[in-house]
Design an enzyme around this catalytic site. Structure first.
Site, PDB file in Angstrom:
ATOM      1  N   GLY A   1      -5.220   7.909   5.464  1.00  0.00           N
ATOM      2  CA  GLY A   1      -4.329   8.899   6.065  1.00  0.00           C
ATOM      3  C   GLY A   1      -3.080   9.093   5.219  1.00  0.00           C
ATOM      4  O   GLY A   1      -2.599  10.216   5.038  1.00  0.00           O
TER       5      GLY A   1
ATOM      6  N   ASP B   1       1.696  -1.106  11.923  1.00  0.00           N
ATOM      7  CA  ASP B   1       0.382  -1.543  11.449  1.00  0.00           C
ATOM      8  C   ASP B   1       0.045  -2.977  11.863  1.00  0.00           C
ATOM      9  O   ASP B   1      -1.070  -3.446  11.621  1.00  0.00           O
ATOM     10  CB  ASP B   1       0.317  -1.433   9.917  1.00  0.00           C
ATOM     11  CG  ASP B   1       0.296   0.021   9.462  1.00  0.00           C
ATOM     12  OD1 ASP B   1      -0.103   0.891  10.263  1.00  0.00           O
ATOM     13  OD2 ASP B   1       0.681   0.287   8.309  1.00  0.00           O
TER      14      ASP B   1
ATOM     15  N   LYS C   1       0.838  -1.211   0.000  1.00  0.00           N
ATOM     16  CA  LYS C   1       0.000   0.000   0.000  1.00  0.00           C
ATOM     17  C   LYS C   1       0.866   1.252   0.000  1.00  0.00           C
ATOM     18  O   LYS C   1       0.607   2.196  -0.741  1.00  0.00           O
ATOM     19  CB  LYS C   1      -0.926  -0.038   1.225  1.00  0.00           C
ATOM     20  CG  LYS C   1      -1.865   1.146   1.336  1.00  0.00           C
ATOM     21  CD  LYS C   1      -3.124   0.795   2.096  1.00  0.00           C
ATOM     22  CE  LYS C   1      -2.889   0.604   3.581  1.00  0.00           C
ATOM     23  NZ  LYS C   1      -2.635   1.861   4.311  1.00  0.00           N
TER      24      LYS C   1
ATOM     25  N   ARG D   1      -7.766  -3.114   9.425  1.00  0.00           N
ATOM     26  CA  ARG D   1      -6.893  -4.045  10.149  1.00  0.00           C
ATOM     27  C   ARG D   1      -7.567  -4.610  11.403  1.00  0.00           C
ATOM     28  O   ARG D   1      -7.245  -5.707  11.850  1.00  0.00           O
ATOM     29  CB  ARG D   1      -5.563  -3.379  10.486  1.00  0.00           C
ATOM     30  CG  ARG D   1      -4.796  -2.965   9.233  1.00  0.00           C
ATOM     31  CD  ARG D   1      -3.329  -2.741   9.478  1.00  0.00           C
ATOM     32  NE  ARG D   1      -2.767  -1.883   8.451  1.00  0.00           N
ATOM     33  CZ  ARG D   1      -2.459  -2.266   7.212  1.00  0.00           C
ATOM     34  NH1 ARG D   1      -2.651  -3.514   6.833  1.00  0.00           N
ATOM     35  NH2 ARG D   1      -1.956  -1.405   6.339  1.00  0.00           N
TER      36      ARG D   1
ATOM     37  N   SER E   1       6.676   9.152  12.337  1.00  0.00           N
ATOM     38  CA  SER E   1       5.660   8.994  11.295  1.00  0.00           C
ATOM     39  C   SER E   1       6.262   9.150   9.905  1.00  0.00           C
ATOM     40  O   SER E   1       6.772  10.206   9.545  1.00  0.00           O
ATOM     41  CB  SER E   1       4.552  10.039  11.473  1.00  0.00           C
ATOM     42  OG  SER E   1       3.743  10.079  10.320  1.00  0.00           O
TER      43      SER E   1
HETATM   44  C1  S3P Z   1       2.411   4.746   6.153  1.00  0.00           C
HETATM   45  C2  S3P Z   1       2.906   5.125   7.377  1.00  0.00           C
HETATM   46  C3  S3P Z   1       2.340   4.688   8.662  1.00  0.00           C
HETATM   47  C4  S3P Z   1       1.384   3.514   8.493  1.00  0.00           C
HETATM   48  C5  S3P Z   1       0.471   3.671   7.312  1.00  0.00           C
HETATM   49  C6  S3P Z   1       1.282   3.812   6.034  1.00  0.00           C
HETATM   50  C7  S3P Z   1       3.063   5.257   4.941  1.00  0.00           C
HETATM   51  O1  S3P Z   1       1.644   5.762   9.246  1.00  0.00           O
HETATM   52  O2  S3P Z   1       0.613   3.349   9.659  1.00  0.00           O
HETATM   53  O3  S3P Z   1      -0.380   2.538   7.181  1.00  0.00           O
HETATM   54  O4  S3P Z   1       2.814   4.718   3.847  1.00  0.00           O
HETATM   55  O5  S3P Z   1       3.850   6.208   5.042  1.00  0.00           O
HETATM   56  P1  S3P Z   1       2.405   6.860  10.132  1.00  0.00           P
HETATM   57  O6  S3P Z   1       3.442   7.435   9.288  1.00  0.00           O
HETATM   58  O7  S3P Z   1       1.385   7.879  10.525  1.00  0.00           O
HETATM   59  O8  S3P Z   1       2.944   6.088  11.301  1.00  0.00           O
END
Ligand code: S3P
Length: 448
Positions: free
Chosen positions: A100, A326, A28, A402, A173
């Site tokens: 997000g 995750d 993803k 999830r 993050s």
């Molecule tokens: C992701 C970063 C993570 C993860 C999300 C995918 C990404 O979030 O939980 O499913 O692709 O950069 P955070 O960066 O907010 O921890």
């Protein structure tokens, strides 16, 4: 399965051994980035293996709204990019659905171009914090107008003349790091992101692949990532690897379901993503990495997971949290079938995912007869051992893919079936979950 439609009640029942190969969908994180970086390159990027989950389809739609051409021909996605700084102003609100990653990365990508865009999402996304991204974007000169608490819907007015930024991320993050790096693309000079804990590094790797200059230095402050602004990104041919976060579900299902032997081929073991698999091995799981190799600069293996009746609870190192952030929901399910306690510290970020994942899992685990203790940034699952997890609950997925998949995995090995109120959100990241799991012999599906 749609995350916007009517709820889809699902049920999982105790299953005989899972057998066979589980070909999980594309990653993803890499899928979102392929579309966004493709849209910011000059010329045509070709992508195969793209995750066709709703989250990524929403990002594809958004890239079209910013002026890129994105279409699928045969098995290949073609992205005709408009170049760094070439985004057009969207004619309508950008709906990022449940994602997000989608919304935060796209906000970053448009924030240093003098256009205005308004973003929204579903009830889950509209309750998640966006200030973590809009704070650093303001340093570039972008302005954000959202709801109270920095929530969507939100309008971003891109900077007229962006200035580069040096930013230490206050939370671990990859989304924040990536938003800053993507914004830095259209700022002159060097944009620097400093992260105390290493988070997934797909943006750094892919930006380099697209021809940007990105350096990473380990210092006493943490990882210092420096991007040279205003490159011309060159289109790429991308083969998206399979998603370790999706692989987690058939792997964990096999570990707790008696008689299982499942092969999950072609899974990336990038150290910033693979923490779950090492944690499972620490718990005594019969999980092996076969055919270890390198593909596209990343370590890749075929994972073989077999029923593991003697799992032990462990202390999960806090410093491993970012590399498996995750995967805590499904780890907590495995922990229920282990003997002894599994303590998971340093996981405050779980409270601001698609749902409050500590709360969602703790509630469903307790309703299924498993004791859980929790604090703001930690939780402990008191394992009951194999053959002694009651189940029998109907749990809420809270618009979180999830959570839904974790409880369906749990129901394959509990004494009584586990019901999930809405499996619709599974389509955001793993649209073939039901067919893949039933193909292995899992007794799960939609309730009439
Ligand atoms: C992701 C970063 C993570 C993860 C999300 C995918 C990404 O979030 O939980 O499913 O692709 O950069 P955070 O960066 O907010 O921890």
């Amino acid at each position: 399965m749609s995350s916007h439609g009517d709820p889809i009640p699902m049920i999982a029942r105790k299953s005989a051994g899972l057998k066979g190969e589980a070909h999980v969908p594309g990653d993803k994180s890499i899928s979102h980035r392929s579309l966004i970086l493709g849209a910011m390159a000059v010329g045509e990027t070709k992508v195969t293996g793209l995750l066709e989950g709703q989250d990524v389809l929403d990002t594809a739609k958004a890239m079209r709204a910013f002026g890129a051409e994105v279409e699928k021909r045969g098995d290949t996605w073609h992205v005709h990019g408009v170049g760094v700084g070439g985004f057009a102003e969207p004619g309508n609100v950008i709906d990022c659905g449940n994602s997000g990653t989608g919304v935060r990365l796209i906000m970053g990508a448009m924030a240093t171009t003098p256009i205005t865009a308004t973003f929204t999402g579903d009830a889950s996304l509209n309750s998640r914090p966006m200030a973590r991204v809009t704070d650093p974007l303001a340093l570039f000169g972008a302005r954000a107008y959202g709801r109270k608490g920095g929530r969507l819907p939100m309008t971003i007015v891109g900077a007229e003349a962006a200035i580069p930024v040096r930013y230490a991320t206050p939370v671990p993050s990859a989304q924040v790091k990536s938003a800053v790096l993507l914004a830095g693309l259209n700022a002159p000079g060097e944009t620097v992101v400093i992260e105390r804990e290493a988070t997934r590094d797909h943006s750094e790797r892919m930006l380099t692949g697209f021809g940007a200059t990105v350096t990473t230095e380990e210092t006493s402050e943490g990882r210092v990532i420096t991007l040279t602004g205003q490159p011309e990104l060159k289109p790429q041919t991308i083969i998206v690897p399979r998603d370790p976060s999706s692989a987690a579900f058939p792997v964990c299902a096999a570990l707790i379901t008696e008689g299982s032997d499942v092969l999950v081929p072609n899974i990336g073991l990038n150290p910033t993503r693979a923490g779950l698999f090492f944690t499972l091995q620490d718990m005594g799981a019969d999980l092996t990495f076969e055919n270890m190799r390198e593909e596209g600069g990343e370590p890749v293996a075929d994972l073989r997971a077999k029923f593991s009746p003697n799992l032990k609870g462990i202390e999960v190192p806090a410093e491993r949290a970012a590399s498996m952030i995750d995967e805590y929901p499904v780890l907590s399910v495995v922990a229920a079938f282990a003997s002894g306690k599994t303590h998971m510290p340093g996981v405050k970020e779980l409270r601001v995912k698609e749902s409050d994942r500590i709360d969602a899992m703790a509630t469903g685990l307790r309703a299924s007869g498993v004791e859980v203790d929790e604090g703001e940034d930690w939780w402990t699952v008191h394992g009951r051992g194999f053959g002694d997890v009651p189940g029998g609950a109907t749990v809420q997925s809270h618009l979180d893919h999830r959570i839904a998949m974790s409880f369906l995995v749990m129901g394959l090995a509990t004494e009584a079936p586990v019901r999930v109120d809405d499996g619709g959100p599974i389509a955001t990241s793993f649209p073939i979950f039901e067919t893949l799991m039933t193909g292995l012999g899992a007794d799960l599906g939609r309730e009439a």
